[in-house]
Design an enzyme around this catalytic site. Structure first.
Site, PDB file in Angstrom:
ATOM      1  N   TYR A 155       0.849  -1.210   0.000  1.00 53.09           N
ATOM      2  CA  TYR A 155       0.000   0.000   0.000  1.00 53.09           C
ATOM      3  C   TYR A 155       0.881   1.255   0.000  1.00 53.09           C
ATOM      4  CZ  TYR A 155      -4.337   2.652   0.600  1.00 53.09           C
ATOM      5  OH  TYR A 155      -5.397   3.505   0.423  1.00 53.09           O
ATOM      6  N   LYS A 162      -3.009   8.419   3.015  1.00 56.04           N
ATOM      7  CA  LYS A 162      -4.225   8.221   3.826  1.00 56.04           C
ATOM      8  C   LYS A 162      -4.003   8.700   5.259  1.00 56.04           C
ATOM      9  CE  LYS A 162      -7.121   6.329   0.817  1.00 56.04           C
ATOM     10  NZ  LYS A 162      -8.187   7.170   0.219  1.00 56.04           N
ATOM     11  N   ILE A 191     -12.392  -3.779  -1.263  1.00 60.15           N
ATOM     12  CA  ILE A 191     -13.559  -3.979  -2.126  1.00 60.15           C
ATOM     13  C   ILE A 191     -13.065  -3.961  -3.575  1.00 60.15           C
ATOM     14  CG2 ILE A 191     -15.776  -3.032  -2.893  1.00 60.15           C
ATOM     15  CD1 ILE A 191     -16.104  -1.653  -0.221  1.00 60.15           C
ATOM     16  N   ALA A 195     -10.222   1.047  -8.697  1.00 55.12           N
ATOM     17  CA  ALA A 195      -8.977   1.388  -7.990  1.00 55.12           C
ATOM     18  C   ALA A 195      -8.293   0.153  -7.412  1.00 55.12           C
ATOM     19  CB  ALA A 195      -9.252   2.404  -6.885  1.00 55.12           C
TER      20      ALA A 195
HETATM   21  P1  NAD Z   1     -12.811   3.941  -7.930  1.00 54.18           P
HETATM   22  O1  NAD Z   1     -11.733   3.731  -8.923  1.00 54.18           O
HETATM   23  O2  NAD Z   1     -14.172   3.568  -8.308  1.00 54.18           O
HETATM   24  O3  NAD Z   1     -12.801   5.436  -7.400  1.00 54.18           O
HETATM   25  C1  NAD Z   1     -11.642   6.242  -7.370  1.00 54.18           C
HETATM   26  C2  NAD Z   1     -12.031   7.551  -7.987  1.00 54.18           C
HETATM   27  O4  NAD Z   1     -10.959   8.501  -7.928  1.00 54.18           O
HETATM   28  C3  NAD Z   1     -12.407   7.411  -9.480  1.00 54.18           C
HETATM   29  O5  NAD Z   1     -13.717   7.882  -9.693  1.00 54.18           O
HETATM   30  C4  NAD Z   1     -11.399   8.305 -10.185  1.00 54.18           C
HETATM   31  O6  NAD Z   1     -11.940   8.939 -11.314  1.00 54.18           O
HETATM   32  C5  NAD Z   1     -11.103   9.308  -9.077  1.00 54.18           C
HETATM   33  N1  NAD Z   1      -9.894  10.105  -9.324  1.00 54.18           N
HETATM   34  C6  NAD Z   1      -8.602   9.674  -9.444  1.00 54.18           C
HETATM   35  N2  NAD Z   1      -7.804  10.725  -9.716  1.00 54.18           N
HETATM   36  C7  NAD Z   1      -8.597  11.835  -9.753  1.00 54.18           C
HETATM   37  C8  NAD Z   1      -8.379  13.222  -9.994  1.00 54.18           C
HETATM   38  N3  NAD Z   1      -7.144  13.703 -10.278  1.00 54.18           N
HETATM   39  N4  NAD Z   1      -9.429  14.074  -9.949  1.00 54.18           N
HETATM   40  C9  NAD Z   1     -10.682  13.614  -9.701  1.00 54.18           C
HETATM   41  N5  NAD Z   1     -10.965  12.314  -9.472  1.00 54.18           N
HETATM   42  C10 NAD Z   1      -9.926  11.445  -9.501  1.00 54.18           C
HETATM   43  O7  NAD Z   1     -12.348   3.122  -6.619  1.00 54.18           O
HETATM   44  P2  NAD Z   1     -12.919   3.085  -5.131  1.00 54.18           P
HETATM   45  O8  NAD Z   1     -12.357   1.862  -4.545  1.00 54.18           O
HETATM   46  O9  NAD Z   1     -14.373   3.305  -5.153  1.00 54.18           O
HETATM   47  O10 NAD Z   1     -12.166   4.309  -4.450  1.00 54.18           O
HETATM   48  C11 NAD Z   1     -12.848   5.370  -3.799  1.00 54.18           C
HETATM   49  C12 NAD Z   1     -12.134   5.727  -2.497  1.00 54.18           C
HETATM   50  O11 NAD Z   1     -12.257   4.630  -1.584  1.00 54.18           O
HETATM   51  C13 NAD Z   1     -10.649   6.002  -2.619  1.00 54.18           C
HETATM   52  O12 NAD Z   1     -10.306   7.097  -1.767  1.00 54.18           O
HETATM   53  C14 NAD Z   1     -10.013   4.738  -2.091  1.00 54.18           C
HETATM   54  O13 NAD Z   1      -8.729   4.979  -1.553  1.00 54.18           O
HETATM   55  C15 NAD Z   1     -10.998   4.386  -1.009  1.00 54.18           C
HETATM   56  N6  NAD Z   1     -10.962   3.008  -0.523  1.00 54.18           N
HETATM   57  C16 NAD Z   1     -11.052   1.949  -1.385  1.00 54.18           C
HETATM   58  C17 NAD Z   1     -11.019   0.647  -0.896  1.00 54.18           C
HETATM   59  C18 NAD Z   1     -11.087  -0.533  -1.829  1.00 54.18           C
HETATM   60  O14 NAD Z   1     -10.653  -1.622  -1.437  1.00 54.18           O
HETATM   61  N7  NAD Z   1     -11.624  -0.407  -3.039  1.00 54.18           N
HETATM   62  C19 NAD Z   1     -10.898   0.421   0.480  1.00 54.18           C
HETATM   63  C20 NAD Z   1     -10.818   1.523   1.344  1.00 54.18           C
HETATM   64  C21 NAD Z   1     -10.842   2.796   0.824  1.00 54.18           C
HETATM   65  O1  0WE Z   2      -6.963   3.119  -1.802  1.00 52.62           O
HETATM   66  C1  0WE Z   2      -6.937   2.061  -2.423  1.00 52.62           C
HETATM   67  C2  0WE Z   2      -6.389   2.010  -3.836  1.00 52.62           C
HETATM   68  C3  0WE Z   2      -6.078   3.367  -4.376  1.00 52.62           C
HETATM   69  C4  0WE Z   2      -5.331   3.380  -5.674  1.00 52.62           C
HETATM   70  C5  0WE Z   2      -5.394   2.376  -6.626  1.00 52.62           C
HETATM   71  C6  0WE Z   2      -4.687   2.492  -7.820  1.00 52.62           C
HETATM   72  C7  0WE Z   2      -4.668   1.403  -8.856  1.00 52.62           C
HETATM   73  C8  0WE Z   2      -4.370   1.936 -10.229  1.00 52.62           C
HETATM   74  C9  0WE Z   2      -4.541   4.474  -5.930  1.00 52.62           C
HETATM   75  N1  0WE Z   2      -3.846   4.614  -7.070  1.00 52.62           N
HETATM   76  C10 0WE Z   2      -3.915   3.644  -8.015  1.00 52.62           C
HETATM   77  N2  0WE Z   2      -3.192   3.812  -9.163  1.00 52.62           N
HETATM   78  C11 0WE Z   2      -3.323   2.999 -10.239  1.00 52.62           C
HETATM   79  O2  0WE Z   2      -2.630   3.170 -11.255  1.00 52.62           O
HETATM   80  N3  0WE Z   2      -7.371   0.907  -1.797  1.00 52.62           N
HETATM   81  C12 0WE Z   2      -7.711   0.980  -0.382  1.00 52.62           C
HETATM   82  C13 0WE Z   2      -7.454  -0.415  -2.454  1.00 52.62           C
HETATM   83  C14 0WE Z   2      -6.166  -1.140  -2.185  1.00 52.62           C
HETATM   84  O3  0WE Z   2      -5.056  -0.852  -2.886  1.00 52.62           O
HETATM   85  C15 0WE Z   2      -4.027  -1.629  -2.374  1.00 52.62           C
HETATM   86  C16 0WE Z   2      -4.514  -2.405  -1.310  1.00 52.62           C
HETATM   87  C17 0WE Z   2      -5.888  -2.090  -1.174  1.00 52.62           C
HETATM   88  C18 0WE Z   2      -6.849  -2.629  -0.176  1.00 52.62           C
HETATM   89  C19 0WE Z   2      -2.696  -1.705  -2.757  1.00 52.62           C
HETATM   90  C20 0WE Z   2      -1.840  -2.574  -2.087  1.00 52.62           C
HETATM   91  C21 0WE Z   2      -2.314  -3.320  -1.024  1.00 52.62           C
HETATM   92  C22 0WE Z   2      -3.671  -3.264  -0.619  1.00 52.62           C
END
Ligand code: NAD
Ligand code: 0WE
Length: 256
Positions: A155, A162, A191, A195
């Protein structure tokens, strides 16, 4: 009457129907909220527009949060149309893909700056423009992950960003509490979203949850949405500056 009846707000971070922001938007709409959506770029507009229209969005606007003018323009347009707002959802993160696999000490100055800018500073900028429109108070929710406070393998720089995001949540809450504006973060378990795709060994993160989390499973976008609904509605009126875990209990128990 719905919990969000008469409330209006902006959703930042829908990319597609798997997005956590979309899970939140659906819960808010089901309780009567009036919504505006932003999208990152034209490629994503084609995904976001039909989703937004399906929940009767009144505004669908471009916004790259790395650009202050684009953030300012969103709030100018929303202010002209609605005059005031009640809530904002910030569900945005980005780091270079390579920075989520190599050794953390290899993170470049530029990679560190980029992750901090998009994933942490953007909450501060969005809040700065949102607060003057929250004339009767308001509620802001952002999304975080356990990697903010624990060294989760790979991460890396996102964990550092974060940590800054969670700290920013507390400082914003401290500043804006006197205006009746609350700021909270939801720490979600892993989830499968856009991303999360392309994250090496994401399957392993999921099976770790299935085997070890107290609930023995991962959480859903709908479950995150229900907690966001609580924090964004009057149900959360006494809660600010908090990190609220929606992670099937995995943050405090790891079984042997
Ligand atoms: P997602 O890819 O659906 O959402 C990420 C969003 O960030 C996208 O809509 C993308 O367009 C937007 N984004 C990236 N760069 C941007 C920029 N420069 N300007 C505007 N928008 C931008 O994925 P998600 O998992 O729904 O992520 C949403 C949030 O939840 C993130 O902050 C992520 O860190 C957090 N999160 C995700 C998980 C997971 O496991 N998926 C767990 C905990 C927290
Ligand atoms: O916040 C995140 C992921 C955010 C994210 C994901 C990407 C993938 C594509 C940010 N930047 C990028 N850039 C890319 O080019 N999470 C909480 C999901 C996540 O990401 C991980 C996790 C988990 C959970 C990465 C390593 C280990 C665990």
């Amino acid at each position: 009457m719905g919990l969000m009846e008469g409330k209006r707000g902006i959703i930042f971070g829908v990319a597609n129907d798997m997005s956590i922001a979309w899970g939140i938007a659906r819960q808010l709409r089901a309780e009567g909220a009036t919504l505006a959506f932003t999208y990152l770029n034209e490629a994503l507009e084609r995904r976001v527009r039909p989703l937004a229209e399906s929940v009767d969005a009144e505004l669908i606007l471009p916004c790259d949060v790395s650009n202050d003018e684009e953030i300012e323009e969103v709030f100018k347009t929303v202010g002209d149309k609605w005059g005031e707002i009640d809530f904002v959802v910030h569900a945005i993160a980005f780091a270079n893909r390579e920075d989520l696999k190599h050794s953390f000490s290899q993170t470049s100055r530029e990679g560190f700056r980029l992750a901090m800018d998009i994933s942490a500073y953007s909450l501060v900028a969005v809040t700065r423009y949102a607060a003057p429109l929250m004339k009767k108070g308001g509620s802001i929710v952002t999304m975080t992950y356990l990697g903010a406070t624990r060294a989760v393998p790979n991460y890396n720089v996102m964990g550092v960003a974060k940590a800054a995001l969670e700290s920013s949540t507390r400082y914003l809450a401290a500043e804006l509490g006197e205006k009746g504006i609350r700021v909270n973060a939801i720490s979600a378990g892993p989830i499968r979203t856009l991303a999360a795709s392309g994250i090496a060994n994401f399957k392993k993160k999921i099976s770790l949850m299935d085997d070890n989390a107290p609930l023995r499973r991962t959480v859903t976008q709908e479950e995150v949405g229900k907690s966001a609904l609580y924090l964004l509605s009057d149900l959360g009126s006494g809660v600010t500056g908090e990190v609220h875990f929606v992670d099937a209990g995995f943050n405090f128990v790891v079984s042997a």
